[in-house]
Design an enzyme around this catalytic site. Structure first.
Site, PDB file in Angstrom:
ATOM      1  N   GLU A 218       0.838  -1.215   0.000  1.00  0.00           N
ATOM      2  CA  GLU A 218       0.000   0.000   0.000  1.00  0.00           C
ATOM      3  C   GLU A 218       0.870   1.262   0.000  1.00  0.00           C
ATOM      4  O   GLU A 218       1.898   1.304   0.658  1.00  0.00           O
ATOM      5  CB  GLU A 218      -0.881  -0.035   1.255  1.00  0.00           C
ATOM      6  CG  GLU A 218      -1.771   1.177   1.463  1.00  0.00           C
ATOM      7  CD  GLU A 218      -2.531   1.109   2.780  1.00  0.00           C
ATOM      8  OE1 GLU A 218      -3.553   1.806   2.902  1.00  0.00           O
ATOM      9  OE2 GLU A 218      -2.106   0.363   3.698  1.00  0.00           O
TER      10      GLU A 218
ATOM     11  N   LYS B 204      -9.622   2.582  -2.463  1.00  0.00           N
ATOM     12  CA  LYS B 204      -9.953   1.977  -1.172  1.00  0.00           C
ATOM     13  C   LYS B 204     -11.344   2.391  -0.703  1.00  0.00           C
ATOM     14  O   LYS B 204     -11.622   3.577  -0.520  1.00  0.00           O
ATOM     15  CB  LYS B 204      -8.891   2.387  -0.145  1.00  0.00           C
ATOM     16  CG  LYS B 204      -8.936   1.631   1.181  1.00  0.00           C
ATOM     17  CD  LYS B 204      -7.771   2.094   2.045  1.00  0.00           C
ATOM     18  CE  LYS B 204      -7.661   1.352   3.354  1.00  0.00           C
ATOM     19  NZ  LYS B 204      -6.510   1.856   4.153  1.00  0.00           N
TER      20      LYS B 204
ATOM     21  N   CYS C 167      -5.557  -3.019   2.520  1.00  0.00           N
ATOM     22  CA  CYS C 167      -5.370  -2.976   3.973  1.00  0.00           C
ATOM     23  C   CYS C 167      -6.685  -3.144   4.758  1.00  0.00           C
ATOM     24  O   CYS C 167      -7.238  -4.229   4.824  1.00  0.00           O
ATOM     25  CB  CYS C 167      -4.633  -1.676   4.342  1.00  0.00           C
ATOM     26  SG  CYS C 167      -3.697  -1.771   5.895  1.00  0.00           S
TER      27      CYS C 167
END
Length: 253
Positions: free
Chosen positions: A39, A106, A140
């Site tokens: 990330e 995300k 994540c």
């Protein structure tokens, strides 16, 4: 399919220094079908989004597009992406010709670290393909929200990808959730995490891992920096789903 996993310690908020590190790690590169980076690959998990955000002509995009073209391989990397007046924590797929094939933004910003105040949330799940293999993209904190991956499973994905900056104090959560996502969706799950201390003082030990559709760990690396190569047999996905057709019994998705 041969997968290269780059587990390393990014130079904090310093893309140029991170590029030097990656170039050093690449000296022992061997051919793979896909190379995956953590990330926010060149900056680390920073909240200085307005300062470090990039458009397509930015340093991260150009660096990884050039590498992909040079190595003739697919690359997944993380970047702070600017699009008009919005900034996203994004995962980009660049193909072997250096072309952008997909971008995932995300969906679940990490509010505990004020990510939701510094980044816009994405609003769609993204599936990308390499040689007809379907990859489900995530970043994540997304890993804590299984409903995202159930939507992916409904689309018949083969591999879940999660790139991360997941700290060591909760690293067992990371590996446990990766394993669970593989088991419940009967697919491969690949997590690529960073190592080292970030600018906020958080320690990371990596624990980048690969789990097969039955949840068996087939690769893991902890406290080591490098590009690690592992192989996955995509045929295991169909076999598992035929032998154990659990996904057919989903009712709420």
């Amino acid at each position: 399919m041969k997968i290269g996993i780059c587990q390393y310690s990014p130079a904090w908020e310093n893309p140029h220094a991170s590029i030097e590190k990656i170039n050093f790690l690449m000296k022992d590169y061997e051919n793979v079908d896909l190379l995956i980076f953590p990330e926010m690959t060149l900056t680390g998990f920073t909240m200085k989004s307005k300062i470090l955000a990039e458009e397509i002509d930015g340093i991260s995009f150009q660096f990884f597009m050039n590498i992909a073209q040079k190595l003739k391989t697919n690359i997944f990397f993380g970047v702070i992406e600017k699009d008009d007046d919005k900034i996203y924590n994004s995962l980009i797929h660049v193909d072997q010709n250096g072309l952008i094939i997909a971008r995932y933004r995300k969906i679940h910003p990490f509010s505990l670290a004020d990510e939701d105040k510094n980044y816009s949330a994405g609003n769609e799940f993204i599936i990308t393909k390499i040689n007809q293999v379907k990859f489900a993209l995530s970043i994540c904190y997304d890993l804590r929200f299984p409903e995202l991956y159930r939507f992916y499973a409904k689309k018949g994905i083969d591999v879940i990808i999660n790139i991360a900056n997941w700290p060591v104090k909760r690293i067992e959560h990371y590996t446990t959730l990766l394993k669970a996502r593989a088991i419940e969706n009967q697919c491969f799950a690949i997590g690529v995490n960073r190592i080292g201390k970030d600018g906020n003082g958080f320690e990371h030990t990596g624990a980048s891992s690969v789990y097969n559709p039955l949840g068996k760990e087939i690769f893991s690396a902890e406290n080591k920096e490098g590009i690690f190569v592992t192989e996955i047999d995509i045929n295991e996905v169909d076999k598992t789903r035929k032998d154990l057709p659990f996904l057919n019994d989903m009712k709420l998705v």
